[in-house]
Design a protein around this motif. Structure first.
Motif, PDB file in Angstrom:
ATOM      1  N   ARG A 102       0.941  -1.374   0.133  1.00  0.00           N
ATOM      2  CA  ARG A 102       0.066  -0.040  -0.077  1.00  0.00           C
ATOM      3  C   ARG A 102       0.857   1.208  -0.146  1.00  0.00           C
ATOM      4  NH1 ARG A 102      -5.327   0.914   0.912  1.00  0.00           N
ATOM      5  NH2 ARG A 102      -5.647   3.111   0.281  1.00  0.00           N
ATOM      6  N   ARG A 103       2.039   1.202   0.708  1.00  0.00           N
ATOM      7  CA  ARG A 103       2.745   2.304   0.626  1.00  0.00           C
ATOM      8  C   ARG A 103       3.431   2.483  -0.637  1.00  0.00           C
ATOM      9  NH1 ARG A 103       6.635   0.607   4.112  1.00  0.00           N
ATOM     10  NH2 ARG A 103       5.315   1.182   5.959  1.00  0.00           N
ATOM     11  N   TRP A 104       3.748   1.287  -1.253  1.00  0.00           N
ATOM     12  CA  TRP A 104       4.439   1.558  -2.713  1.00  0.00           C
ATOM     13  C   TRP A 104       3.405   2.227  -3.742  1.00  0.00           C
ATOM     14  CZ3 TRP A 104       3.425  -0.829  -7.527  1.00  0.00           C
ATOM     15  CH2 TRP A 104       4.315  -0.701  -8.430  1.00  0.00           C
ATOM     16  N   ILE A 105       2.282   1.627  -3.570  1.00  0.00           N
ATOM     17  CA  ILE A 105       1.344   2.084  -4.649  1.00  0.00           C
ATOM     18  C   ILE A 105       0.545   3.259  -4.236  1.00  0.00           C
ATOM     19  CG2 ILE A 105      -0.846   1.204  -3.683  1.00  0.00           C
ATOM     20  CD1 ILE A 105      -0.147   1.503  -7.444  1.00  0.00           C
ATOM     21  N   ASP A 106       0.923   3.878  -3.121  1.00  0.00           N
ATOM     22  CA  ASP A 106       0.287   5.161  -2.917  1.00  0.00           C
ATOM     23  C   ASP A 106       1.355   6.195  -3.416  1.00  0.00           C
ATOM     24  OD1 ASP A 106      -1.894   4.462  -1.534  1.00  0.00           O
ATOM     25  OD2 ASP A 106      -1.416   4.311   0.558  1.00  0.00           O
ATOM     26  N   PHE A 107       2.317   5.837  -3.239  1.00  0.00           N
ATOM     27  CA  PHE A 107       3.581   6.643  -3.454  1.00  0.00           C
ATOM     28  C   PHE A 107       3.505   6.947  -5.181  1.00  0.00           C
ATOM     29  CE2 PHE A 107       7.624   6.228  -6.120  1.00  0.00           C
ATOM     30  CZ  PHE A 107       8.317   7.597  -5.811  1.00  0.00           C
ATOM     31  N   LEU A 108       3.120   5.837  -6.079  1.00  0.00           N
ATOM     32  CA  LEU A 108       2.769   6.012  -7.344  1.00  0.00           C
ATOM     33  C   LEU A 108       1.893   6.827  -7.610  1.00  0.00           C
ATOM     34  CD1 LEU A 108       4.658   4.817  -9.515  1.00  0.00           C
ATOM     35  CD2 LEU A 108       3.061   2.898  -9.743  1.00  0.00           C
ATOM     36  N   THR A 109       0.715   6.594  -6.823  1.00  0.00           N
ATOM     37  CA  THR A 109      -0.616   7.023  -7.227  1.00  0.00           C
ATOM     38  C   THR A 109      -0.264   8.743  -6.960  1.00  0.00           C
ATOM     39  OG1 THR A 109      -1.976   5.226  -6.527  1.00  0.00           O
ATOM     40  CG2 THR A 109      -3.033   7.396  -6.617  1.00  0.00           C
ATOM     41  N   GLN A 110       0.164   9.083  -6.198  1.00  0.00           N
ATOM     42  CA  GLN A 110       0.552  10.510  -5.605  1.00  0.00           C
ATOM     43  C   GLN A 110       1.354  10.893  -6.796  1.00  0.00           C
ATOM     44  OE1 GLN A 110      -0.666  11.932  -3.120  1.00  0.00           O
ATOM     45  NE2 GLN A 110       0.155  14.004  -3.665  1.00  0.00           N
ATOM     46  N   ALA A 111       2.470  10.433  -7.411  1.00  0.00           N
ATOM     47  CA  ALA A 111       3.296  10.839  -8.491  1.00  0.00           C
ATOM     48  C   ALA A 111       2.228  11.154  -9.690  1.00  0.00           C
ATOM     49  CB  ALA A 111       4.338  10.116  -8.704  1.00  0.00           C
ATOM     50  N   VAL A 112       1.393  10.325  -9.756  1.00  0.00           N
ATOM     51  CA  VAL A 112       0.331  10.654 -11.024  1.00  0.00           C
ATOM     52  C   VAL A 112      -0.502  11.689 -10.597  1.00  0.00           C
ATOM     53  CG1 VAL A 112      -1.278   9.577 -12.519  1.00  0.00           C
ATOM     54  CG2 VAL A 112       0.670   8.068 -11.959  1.00  0.00           C
ATOM     55  N   ASN A 113      -1.014  11.775  -9.680  1.00  0.00           N
ATOM     56  CA  ASN A 113      -1.886  12.859  -9.265  1.00  0.00           C
ATOM     57  C   ASN A 113      -1.314  14.107  -9.260  1.00  0.00           C
ATOM     58  OD1 ASN A 113      -4.069  10.959  -9.077  1.00  0.00           O
ATOM     59  ND2 ASN A 113      -3.820  10.683  -6.877  1.00  0.00           N
ATOM     60  N   ASP A 114      -0.090  14.078  -8.665  1.00  0.00           N
ATOM     61  CA  ASP A 114       0.379  15.649  -8.774  1.00  0.00           C
ATOM     62  C   ASP A 114       1.158  16.011 -10.083  1.00  0.00           C
ATOM     63  OD1 ASP A 114       0.413  15.461  -6.105  1.00  0.00           O
ATOM     64  OD2 ASP A 114       2.695  14.562  -5.630  1.00  0.00           O
ATOM     65  N   THR A 115       1.076  15.211 -10.985  1.00  0.00           N
ATOM     66  CA  THR A 115       1.231  15.816 -12.265  1.00  0.00           C
ATOM     67  C   THR A 115       0.088  15.621 -13.229  1.00  0.00           C
ATOM     68  OG1 THR A 115       2.368  13.539 -12.750  1.00  0.00           O
ATOM     69  CG2 THR A 115       3.677  15.313 -12.152  1.00  0.00           C
ATOM     70  N   TRP A 116      -1.045  15.367 -12.819  1.00  0.00           N
ATOM     71  CA  TRP A 116      -2.316  15.144 -13.830  1.00  0.00           C
ATOM     72  C   TRP A 116      -2.622  16.545 -14.290  1.00  0.00           C
ATOM     73  CZ3 TRP A 116      -4.167  10.896 -15.531  1.00  0.00           C
ATOM     74  CH2 TRP A 116      -5.653  10.880 -16.172  1.00  0.00           C
ATOM     75  N   ASP A 117      -2.940  16.170 -15.668  1.00  0.00           N
ATOM     76  CA  ASP A 117      -3.462  17.282 -16.584  1.00  0.00           C
ATOM     77  C   ASP A 117      -4.676  16.917 -17.362  1.00  0.00           C
ATOM     78  OD1 ASP A 117      -3.813  19.376 -18.297  1.00  0.00           O
ATOM     79  OD2 ASP A 117      -2.126  19.101 -19.531  1.00  0.00           O
ATOM     80  N   PRO A 118      -5.959  17.137 -16.940  1.00  0.00           N
ATOM     81  CA  PRO A 118      -7.264  16.486 -17.615  1.00  0.00           C
ATOM     82  C   PRO A 118      -7.026  16.941 -19.108  1.00  0.00           C
ATOM     83  CG  PRO A 118      -7.648  18.027 -15.589  1.00  0.00           C
ATOM     84  CD  PRO A 118      -6.258  18.190 -15.978  1.00  0.00           C
ATOM     85  N   ALA A 119      -6.391  18.074 -19.507  1.00  0.00           N
ATOM     86  CA  ALA A 119      -6.542  18.138 -21.117  1.00  0.00           C
ATOM     87  C   ALA A 119      -5.778  17.149 -21.738  1.00  0.00           C
ATOM     88  CB  ALA A 119      -5.904  19.581 -21.424  1.00  0.00           C
ATOM     89  N   ASN A 120      -4.586  16.621 -21.235  1.00  0.00           N
ATOM     90  CA  ASN A 120      -3.720  15.567 -21.727  1.00  0.00           C
ATOM     91  C   ASN A 120      -3.033  14.760 -20.864  1.00  0.00           C
ATOM     92  OD1 ASN A 120      -2.019  14.176 -23.370  1.00  0.00           O
ATOM     93  ND2 ASN A 120      -0.351  15.827 -23.848  1.00  0.00           N
ATOM     94  N   PRO A 121      -4.301  13.629 -20.569  1.00  0.00           N
ATOM     95  CA  PRO A 121      -3.897  12.650 -19.327  1.00  0.00           C
ATOM     96  C   PRO A 121      -2.691  11.747 -19.875  1.00  0.00           C
ATOM     97  CG  PRO A 121      -6.159  12.432 -20.261  1.00  0.00           C
ATOM     98  CD  PRO A 121      -5.248  13.402 -21.112  1.00  0.00           C
ATOM     99  N   GLU A 122      -2.322  11.567 -20.899  1.00  0.00           N
ATOM    100  CA  GLU A 122      -1.063  10.571 -21.125  1.00  0.00           C
ATOM    101  C   GLU A 122       0.254  11.352 -20.796  1.00  0.00           C
ATOM    102  OE1 GLU A 122      -1.463   9.416 -24.957  1.00  0.00           O
ATOM    103  OE2 GLU A 122      -3.172   8.494 -24.868  1.00  0.00           O
ATOM    104  N   ARG A 123       0.406  12.599 -20.522  1.00  0.00           N
ATOM    105  CA  ARG A 123       1.479  13.255 -20.484  1.00  0.00           C
ATOM    106  C   ARG A 123       1.474  14.162 -19.180  1.00  0.00           C
ATOM    107  NH1 ARG A 123       3.989  16.139 -25.382  1.00  0.00           N
ATOM    108  NH2 ARG A 123       3.939  13.914 -26.105  1.00  0.00           N
ATOM    109  N   PRO A 124       2.585  14.120 -18.234  1.00  0.00           N
ATOM    110  CA  PRO A 124       2.572  14.784 -16.814  1.00  0.00           C
ATOM    111  C   PRO A 124       2.465  16.624 -17.336  1.00  0.00           C
ATOM    112  CG  PRO A 124       4.432  13.378 -16.839  1.00  0.00           C
ATOM    113  CD  PRO A 124       3.750  13.210 -18.187  1.00  0.00           C
ATOM    114  N   LYS A 125       1.881  17.218 -16.698  1.00  0.00           N
ATOM    115  CA  LYS A 125       1.565  18.435 -16.876  1.00  0.00           C
ATOM    116  C   LYS A 125       3.240  19.496 -16.646  1.00  0.00           C
ATOM    117  CE  LYS A 125       0.087  19.703 -12.180  1.00  0.00           C
ATOM    118  NZ  LYS A 125      -0.927  20.211 -11.426  1.00  0.00           N
ATOM    119  N   THR A 126       3.889  18.864 -15.902  1.00  0.00           N
ATOM    120  CA  THR A 126       5.379  19.354 -15.706  1.00  0.00           C
ATOM    121  C   THR A 126       6.345  19.042 -16.817  1.00  0.00           C
ATOM    122  OG1 THR A 126       5.989  17.442 -14.314  1.00  0.00           O
ATOM    123  CG2 THR A 126       5.224  19.282 -13.130  1.00  0.00           C
TER     124      THR A 126
END
Length: 704
Positions: A336-360
């Protein structure tokens, strides 16, 4: 696609929907003249796979499926992969409308069949452009564009490096963003090889989610030769043990570590889109496990029969129907710690206009970042399981154990899950090719290459609790709900304010109307009262007797009956008083006022009580006559209700004396008459003694 060495060149076919026969194959390109691949390989279900359920509801749809390619000569049977692009148009827009087109719309699919799905990301874009251009011609008999497209496929696909993974179109970011920690549950579930069923109304998203899941296992998407049929098992037979290791070469390292894990072998099936006509294959006794997808809701009604785990993409839910599987798939603290870290990394860089690429536009949270994390996870898993088996075998030999590893490192991955995984076919194949490595190599054990430790090993900490609470709070979407609630509350308050304001305005208007009506009524009453007063002043008798409507409503006529009765009683008493007074005066004239022969009446006969004689008129007493005594007796009888008889002569004298009085005396009698209605009548003697100063003139006159 030279990756498999099958020698199969990609082909193109057209599938149309006939109004009487249903979906059917129309033409082939890329095969010899006269050949029909569908009949040669028993692809009777190909038209139903190309035209998915619900494809008519969209302007453009894609479907992905697998086909069994039968053995030919020295080539064994293998799996082929198909991708179709479906479009439709109004039949009236056709330039050359065939006679068999009888429906209002024409629906066709352009299908490409190849021996590997790893280039489907590039192929999808080209297929979409070609299909759209073909439909824009409005003449399906012109197929030159289809021929040119098929000729370009062979050169394009062979120019690509077969050993390089191609993941274009497979979005892991979307999967992690939607399923969060359940992404790891799905990953560990597919390693256990259960019956996994994916459901969704969008066929392309349904297929891409399954490809994304299996692509998390390094190298698997390039080794799916046995996935189209449960009877295929060529990969296990043709695989050889690694004889060398180049740590600088990723493919060499993965091969030495036993990857990819063979999820689809004997008794397994992979069907990204599976039509209802293929349900018999799913229910067959020889089909032990599969990963399939369907757009038909019939499978939802029979989920217990066709699935151990159901993934509903329309609702983003996972339903595990197998009780044993539900307990095994519980994530550990480290997982759970590992997948939470991965989920947080995706959510922090989430771009609704372009979901396939980080907004950063950075590496953290990207597709490559996610695949590298899963690759690290599965390598650590393999090394931990290998060391666990090695520790059990050499538990009495401490020198054979690693000094930096305490206990069982596989416990962080889940002891129950590891025990269940060691019973699967893919673990059996893995163990066969990695169980006895070549001893002269430097790394004789897998845990010598990769540290046997979970990437996020360790017990539960405060940070884990805080992170998990933060994720749970984020999953509640409180901000969105508060915003929605705030907007709804604002709307209700605004509408309520309008209603209250309108209610107050209406009430105030009603009050003003009532006030105006009351004011008008008062003015009318005043006018009516003034008119009644004026009419009563001009005609008093008519207003009294006739009583107009104004007089009867606003004034009441006085009641004269009581006054008349009082006046009558007073008149009778006054008449009796005057009669007695007249008799007494007449008697005094006949006899004289001071004759001696008249016996004087004793003063003791007169009442001397202070209440009846409060004061004396003069110092000399006035002798009373028998007439006065008789009058007093008469009055006392009248007060008691008795009547005293009077003679006619007496009444005549009384009337004569009354009319012979002077006007002054007559006025005095009128005053006396009006006051006698409420006061008792006194005798003449009392009047002489107690009369008021205003009555002295009358008494004096009487004496004279």
């Amino acid at each position: 696609m030279a990756g498999h060495g099958s020698g199969f060149d990609p082909v193109v076919t057209i599938v149309g929907f006939h109004h009487a026969r249903g979906p059917e194959i129309e033409n082939w390109w890329g095969v010899a003249d006269g050949r029909d691949l569908a009949s040669e390989n028993e692809w009777s279900l190909l038209p139903f796979m190309a035209l998915s359920d619900g494809a008519h509801a969209t302007s453009e749809g894609f479907s992905y499926f697998t086909l069994r390619h039968e053995a030919q000569g020295d080539r064994p049977a293998t799996s082929l992969f198909g991708i179709s692009c479906t479009r439709q148009m109004d039949s009236n827009e056709l330039i050359n409308r065939p006679a068999e087109v009888t429906r209002s719309t024409v629906q066709k699919a352009v299908v490409v069949i190849a021996d590997s799905p790893q280039y489907f990301g590039h192929l999808r874009e080209k297929l979409s452009v070609v299909t759209k251009a073909w439909f824009a011609q409005r003449d399906f008999s012109d197929v030159d564009i289809i021929k040119e497209f098929q000729a370009s496929l062979k050169q394009t696909l062979h120019d690509n490096d077969a050993d390089k993974d191609q993941y274009l179109g497979l979005s892991l970011r979307e999967m992690i963003h939607e399923f969060k920690y359940q992404t790891l549950v799905l990953f560990k579930c597919c390693l256990l090889q259960p019956k996994m069923l994916f459901f969704g109304t969008r066929c392309e998203r349904l297929c891409m989610m399954q490809f994304s899941l299996i692509s998390l296992i390094p190298g698997l998407i390039r080794n799916l030769q046995d996935c189209a049929d449960p009877d295929l098992n060529n990969l296990e037979k043709s695989s050889v043990k690694p004889t060398s290791l180049r740590t600088s070469d990723r493919n060499s390292l993965l091969s030495y570590m036993g990857l990819p894990l063979q999820l689809f072998g004997k008794g397994s099936l992979f069907g990204p889109y599976t039509p209802l006509q293929q349900l018999d294959l799913l229910a067959d006794h020889g089909t032990k496990s599969y990963i399939v997808g369907s757009t038909n809701t019939l499978l939802l009604q029979q989920r217990d029969r066709y699935s151990d785990i159901l993934v509903n993409l329309d609702e983003d839910t996972i339903d595990i129907s197998s009780p044993s599987l539900r307990g095994v798939l519980s994530l550990t603290v480290a997982d759970r710690r590992w997948i939470d870290f991965l989920t947080q990394a995706v959510n922090d860089t989430w771009d609704p206009a372009n979901p396939e690429r980080p907004k950063t536009m950075g590496y953290a949270g990207s597709e490559d970042f996610i695949r590298l994390q899963f690759e690290e996870y599965i390598l650590a898993l393999i090394a931990s399981v290998k060391y666990r088996m090695h520790a059990e075998k050499h538990k009495n030999e401490p020198s054979q154990l690693l000094p930096d590893i305490e206990g069982d490192p596989g416990a962080d991955f889940g002891t129950e899950w590891i025990e269940a995984w060691m019973k699967t076919d893919n673990f059996r194949i893995f163990q066969e090719f990695t169980g006895k490595l070549i001893r002269f190599l430097k790394y004789s054990h897998l845990f010598d290459i990769v540290e046997p430790r979970h990437p996020c090993a360790g017990g539960l900490t405060i940070e884990d609790v805080q992170r998990r609470l933060a994720h749970q709070v984020a999953e509640l979407h409180l901000d969105e709900r508060l915003n929605t609630g705030r907007e709804a509350l604002g709307k209700h308050l605004a509408s309520g304010q309008k209603k209250v304001s309108s209610a107050f305005n209406t009430l105030w208007a009603d009050i003003e109307v009532m006030r105006e009506a009351q004011r008008k009524r008062q003015e009318e009453h005043r006018a009516a009262a003034a008119a009644a007063a004026a009419s009563s002043a001009s005609q008093p008798s008519s207003s009294t007797h006739e009583g107009g409507w104004a007089g009867s409503k606003f004034s009441r006529a006085p009641d004269f009956s009581a006054a008349q009765s009082s006046v009558a009683a007073a008149s009778s008493r006054a008449g009796a008083y005057l009669s007695s007074w007249t008799q007494w005066a007449s008697e005094k004239r006949r006899t004289g006022w001071n004759k001696p022969n008249v016996p004087a009446i004793q003063t003791s006969q007169l009442p001397t009580t202070p209440s009846t004689q409060p004061a004396q008129l003069s110092s000399s007493s006035v002798p009373s006559s028998p007439v006065g005594q008789l009058h007093s007796q008469t009055l006392s009888k009248e007060e008691k209700g008795e009547s005293s008889p009077q003679s006619p002569q007496h009444r005549h004298d009384h009337q004569q004396h009354r009319f012979s009085l002077s006007p002054t005396k007559r006025r005095s009698m009128n005053v006396f008459t009006s006051s006698s209605a409420t006061e008792p009548v006194s005798s003449p003697q009392d009047n002489e003694k107690t009369a008021a100063p205003g009555h002295e003139t009358d008494n004096g006159g009487a004496k004279e």
